[in-house]
Scaffold this motif. Sequence first.
Motif, PDB file in Angstrom:
ATOM      1  N   GLU A 193       0.821  -1.212   0.000  1.00 48.99           N
ATOM      2  CA  GLU A 193       0.000   0.000   0.000  1.00 48.99           C
ATOM      3  C   GLU A 193       0.853   1.260   0.000  1.00 48.99           C
ATOM      4  OE1 GLU A 193      -3.644   2.110   2.529  1.00 48.99           O
ATOM      5  OE2 GLU A 193      -2.937   0.102   3.066  1.00 48.99           O
ATOM      6  N   ILE A 194       1.862   1.313   0.854  1.00 47.80           N
ATOM      7  CA  ILE A 194       2.684   2.520   0.956  1.00 47.80           C
ATOM      8  C   ILE A 194       3.494   2.742  -0.322  1.00 47.80           C
ATOM      9  CG2 ILE A 194       4.726   1.445   2.016  1.00 47.80           C
ATOM     10  CD1 ILE A 194       4.952   3.897   3.811  1.00 47.80           C
ATOM     11  N   ASN A 195       3.785   1.654  -1.061  1.00 53.38           N
ATOM     12  CA  ASN A 195       4.559   1.764  -2.287  1.00 53.38           C
ATOM     13  C   ASN A 195       3.707   1.847  -3.549  1.00 53.38           C
ATOM     14  OD1 ASN A 195       7.656   1.471  -1.888  1.00 53.38           O
ATOM     15  ND2 ASN A 195       6.773   0.032  -0.413  1.00 53.38           N
ATOM     16  N   ASN A 196       2.388   1.715  -3.391  1.00 56.67           N
ATOM     17  CA  ASN A 196       1.488   1.729  -4.547  1.00 56.67           C
ATOM     18  C   ASN A 196       1.827   0.637  -5.564  1.00 56.67           C
ATOM     19  OD1 ASN A 196      -0.035   4.088  -3.729  1.00 56.67           O
ATOM     20  ND2 ASN A 196       1.778   5.281  -4.248  1.00 56.67           N
ATOM     21  N   TRP A 197       2.262  -0.522  -5.055  1.00 55.94           N
ATOM     22  CA  TRP A 197       2.567  -1.617  -5.955  1.00 55.94           C
ATOM     23  C   TRP A 197       1.312  -2.075  -6.670  1.00 55.94           C
ATOM     24  CZ3 TRP A 197       6.043  -4.299  -1.802  1.00 55.94           C
ATOM     25  CH2 TRP A 197       7.304  -3.688  -1.834  1.00 55.94           C
ATOM     26  N   PRO A 220      11.466   5.320  -5.479  1.00 55.89           N
ATOM     27  CA  PRO A 220      12.250   4.220  -4.917  1.00 55.89           C
ATOM     28  C   PRO A 220      11.425   3.421  -3.909  1.00 55.89           C
ATOM     29  CG  PRO A 220      12.868   6.279  -3.877  1.00 55.89           C
ATOM     30  CD  PRO A 220      11.894   6.628  -4.978  1.00 55.89           C
ATOM     31  N   LEU A 221      12.058   2.485  -3.239  1.00 57.20           N
ATOM     32  CA  LEU A 221      11.350   1.649  -2.277  1.00 57.20           C
ATOM     33  C   LEU A 221      11.089   2.443  -1.000  1.00 57.20           C
ATOM     34  CD1 LEU A 221      12.120  -2.107  -1.723  1.00 57.20           C
ATOM     35  CD2 LEU A 221      11.098  -0.701   0.049  1.00 57.20           C
ATOM     36  N   TYR A 222       9.802   2.538  -0.623  1.00 60.33           N
ATOM     37  CA  TYR A 222       9.401   3.276   0.572  1.00 60.33           C
ATOM     38  C   TYR A 222       9.208   2.325   1.751  1.00 60.33           C
ATOM     39  CZ  TYR A 222       8.092   7.318  -2.372  1.00 60.33           C
ATOM     40  OH  TYR A 222       8.100   8.385  -3.233  1.00 60.33           O
ATOM     41  N   MET A 223       9.533   2.840   2.953  1.00 61.95           N
ATOM     42  CA  MET A 223       9.216   2.124   4.184  1.00 61.95           C
ATOM     43  C   MET A 223       8.738   3.130   5.218  1.00 61.95           C
ATOM     44  SD  MET A 223      12.231  -0.742   4.572  1.00 61.95           S
ATOM     45  CE  MET A 223      11.223  -1.692   5.697  1.00 61.95           C
ATOM     46  N   PRO A 224       7.818   2.723   6.102  1.00 64.17           N
ATOM     47  CA  PRO A 224       7.351   3.644   7.147  1.00 64.17           C
ATOM     48  C   PRO A 224       8.495   4.027   8.087  1.00 64.17           C
ATOM     49  CG  PRO A 224       5.861   1.770   6.926  1.00 64.17           C
ATOM     50  CD  PRO A 224       7.088   1.443   6.125  1.00 64.17           C
ATOM     51  N   GLU A 226       8.455   4.710  11.152  1.00 65.39           N
ATOM     52  CA  GLU A 226       8.387   4.085  12.472  1.00 65.39           C
ATOM     53  C   GLU A 226       8.946   2.667  12.478  1.00 65.39           C
ATOM     54  OE1 GLU A 226       4.114   3.956  10.722  1.00 65.39           O
ATOM     55  OE2 GLU A 226       5.839   5.338  10.790  1.00 65.39           O
ATOM     56  N   TRP A 227       9.208   2.095  11.320  1.00 67.69           N
ATOM     57  CA  TRP A 227       9.786   0.753  11.263  1.00 67.69           C
ATOM     58  C   TRP A 227      11.294   0.750  11.458  1.00 67.69           C
ATOM     59  CZ3 TRP A 227       7.508  -2.569   6.687  1.00 67.69           C
ATOM     60  CH2 TRP A 227       6.111  -2.660   6.838  1.00 67.69           C
ATOM     61  N   GLU A 269      20.233   0.644  -3.576  1.00 71.52           N
ATOM     62  CA  GLU A 269      19.637   1.976  -3.516  1.00 71.52           C
ATOM     63  C   GLU A 269      19.186   2.266  -2.080  1.00 71.52           C
ATOM     64  OE1 GLU A 269      16.392   2.079  -6.220  1.00 71.52           O
ATOM     65  OE2 GLU A 269      17.647   1.834  -8.017  1.00 71.52           O
ATOM     66  N   PRO A 270      19.420   3.472  -1.582  1.00 77.48           N
ATOM     67  CA  PRO A 270      18.939   3.818  -0.252  1.00 77.48           C
ATOM     68  C   PRO A 270      17.429   3.668  -0.128  1.00 77.48           C
ATOM     69  CG  PRO A 270      20.514   5.456  -1.027  1.00 77.48           C
ATOM     70  CD  PRO A 270      20.212   4.567  -2.194  1.00 77.48           C
ATOM     71  N   ILE A 271      16.988   3.139   0.999  1.00 79.85           N
ATOM     72  CA  ILE A 271      15.572   3.076   1.305  1.00 79.85           C
ATOM     73  C   ILE A 271      15.105   4.478   1.708  1.00 79.85           C
ATOM     74  CG2 ILE A 271      13.849   2.146   2.913  1.00 79.85           C
ATOM     75  CD1 ILE A 271      14.934   0.116   0.914  1.00 79.85           C
ATOM     76  N   VAL A 272      13.917   4.858   1.229  1.00 83.96           N
ATOM     77  CA  VAL A 272      13.346   6.150   1.583  1.00 83.96           C
ATOM     78  C   VAL A 272      12.288   5.921   2.649  1.00 83.96           C
ATOM     79  CG1 VAL A 272      12.043   8.140   0.765  1.00 83.96           C
ATOM     80  CG2 VAL A 272      13.833   7.121  -0.677  1.00 83.96           C
ATOM     81  N   PHE A 273      12.489   6.504   3.828  1.00 80.47           N
ATOM     82  CA  PHE A 273      11.534   6.374   4.929  1.00 80.47           C
ATOM     83  C   PHE A 273      10.552   7.521   4.884  1.00 80.47           C
ATOM     84  CE2 PHE A 273      15.147   3.868   6.334  1.00 80.47           C
ATOM     85  CZ  PHE A 273      14.541   2.744   6.878  1.00 80.47           C
ATOM     86  N   VAL A 274       9.270   7.210   4.968  1.00 78.33           N
ATOM     87  CA  VAL A 274       8.231   8.243   4.820  1.00 78.33           C
ATOM     88  C   VAL A 274       7.253   8.166   5.978  1.00 78.33           C
ATOM     89  CG1 VAL A 274       8.405   8.329   2.312  1.00 78.33           C
ATOM     90  CG2 VAL A 274       6.860   6.685   3.358  1.00 78.33           C
TER      91      VAL A 274
END
Length: 274
Positions: A193-197, A220-224, A226-227, A269-274
Amino acid sequence: MKTYIRCSMHVGTMEHPFKAPEHIQREADELKEHCRQYELKNAKDIFLIPIDSEEYSDVVAFYERHKEYATGNLFYEHKFTKSEMEKAEYYFLKCGTLVETLYEENEIYTHCCNGSNIREKQIGFYKIKKSSMGKRVIACSYDYRDIVSKEAKDAFEKEQLTNLKMLPVYDKQEKEILAYQLDAESTLPPLAEINNWIEYRRCPQCNKIVWKGIHILNHPLYMPLEWKEELKDINCTLEIFPSGGRYYIISKKTYNILQDLGAKKLMCEPIVFV
């Protein structure tokens, strides 16, 4: 970070005579000339176009107008600065070297339902030719499995990487362990959901989903955020992608070990935290 789209602007059909109408071919040729400044060196008619350019909007509009004939896919790529790479705490694991694995599908994987070819659980081990890995530290199989050398496995275990799981990769006769398949003991919570896959296919019986690859999306690859404190050295997605592969997210510690071992064509690639 700067994002680009890679494309060829090739037009045609899947049936004889395999050609698009003349006016569409002419429009494609005009678009190529319009984008010529972004043509890759030594790759005729392959373009890498920044998404903040006028040409990008023109290419996307062209593909939207001519879905029936625009046969080449659009692939997004991200380029990170040296500073962004150094500051990153976690990376999306990507490797540009390939190794051919030898296996029989039903000996390696179970599938979610009778008659389904969606992979569910790995029950066997891959094999490779004895010369396959050579001196490589890490390589990716054609079905998107990360294979690492014995030296990398020893270094990972010495540094006590968390959530690490290593599966043996044998020679053709299954007598000798030549390398190891990188895996994780547990998966992450859902990230779709957060990545709109986008859904690629779904099992009609159990609704198990295979997702389209991230390369078709312009981020790029998104992660919350808070994780971040709960992530391990080796992490992998719950979601699976074509060929049954998962995405792996590694810590800076893991990334540095691979770098120190001299891993070639490491394209993390760096993970982008959102």
